[in-house]
Design an enzyme around this catalytic site. Structure first.
Site, short mmCIF file in Angstrom:
data_model
loop_
_atom_site.label_atom_id
_atom_site.label_comp_id
_atom_site.label_asym_id
_atom_site.label_seq_id
_atom_site.Cartn_x
_atom_site.Cartn_y
_atom_site.Cartn_z
CB CYS A 8 -0.93 -0.02 1.20
SG CYS A 8 -2.14 -1.35 1.12
CG ASN A 11 5.14 3.78 6.79
OD1 ASN A 11 5.72 3.61 5.73
ND2 ASN A 11 5.52 4.70 7.65
CB CYS A 13 -1.97 -2.38 4.04
SG CYS A 13 -2.76 -2.56 2.42
NE ARG A 14 -7.38 1.18 9.42
CZ ARG A 14 -7.94 2.13 10.16
NH1 ARG A 14 -7.19 2.94 10.89
NH2 ARG A 14 -9.24 2.28 10.16
CB SER A 15 -5.90 2.87 1.75
OG SER A 15 -6.19 3.74 2.79
CG ASP A 131 -0.44 7.36 2.88
OD1 ASP A 131 -1.62 7.02 2.69
OD2 ASP A 131 0.14 7.20 3.97
#
Length: 179
Positions: A8, A11, A13-15, A131
């Site tokens: 992602c 740093n 990976c919530r997207s 990001d």
């Protein structure tokens, strides 16, 4: 089974927009049963957390359900069972190449935008996707647009690697339009 991990933009990976866009494109190309896709971040600070609500909203509008996504960390052991490691930003591309245990593993690390024909003349330093974490919903839209532009190129490249009889999949990838 061909295996891809999308690392992602941030740093954490919530997207996981690239993971879900790629899955849909491989399904449209008729290759879903031959390709495994997941995503990871390079930090464990959000390990196990769900998708960012802004990314989740965008993915739902795109008809994609990321409600079961949980952030995970890229473990260098993944180099052993991944054919392609897609970095979304330049910092992670460099970091992943440094983590690679050898040259063949480092060669698996590619920037996602390398697969976007509209920017093929750019060098690696200009191919990063920023990001959107600290921005608003419009930043997630911009990021998704950059991801979507590269996805058909990834599908075509993987279809070629899977063999010459995947030509129709390459055509379907082109027709998939926006990831």
């Amino acid at each position: 089974m061909y295996s891809i991990v999308a690392v992602c933009t941030g740093n954490i990976c919530r997207s996981p927009m690239a993971e879900f866009a790629l899955r849909r494109a491989f399904e449209a190309a008729g290759l879903a049963e031959l390709v495994r896709i997941d995503s990871a971040g390079v930090s464990d600070e959000e390990l196990g957390n769900p998708v960012d609500p802004r990314a989740g909203d965008l993915l739902r509008r795109e008809g994609l359900d990321a409600s079961r996504h949980a952030a995970q960390v890229f473990d260098p052991v993944r180099f052993d069972d991944r054919d392609l490691v897609l970095a979304l930003d330049v910092v992670h591309w460099r970091r992943l190449r440094a983590l690679a245990p050898d040259g063949s593993a480092a060669a698996k690390v590619r920037l996602l935008r390398e697969f976007d024909p509209a920017v093929e003349e750019l060098g690696p330093d200009d191919l990063g996707i920023y990001d959107p974490w600290y921005g608003g919903p419009e930043d997630f839209e911009t990021t998704y647009g950059l991801i979507a532009a590269a996805v058909p190129g990834v599908v075509r490249a993987v279809a070629r690697e899977l063999g010459p009889d995947r030509g129709s999949a390459q055509d379907a990838a082109q027709d998939a339009g926006r990831a």
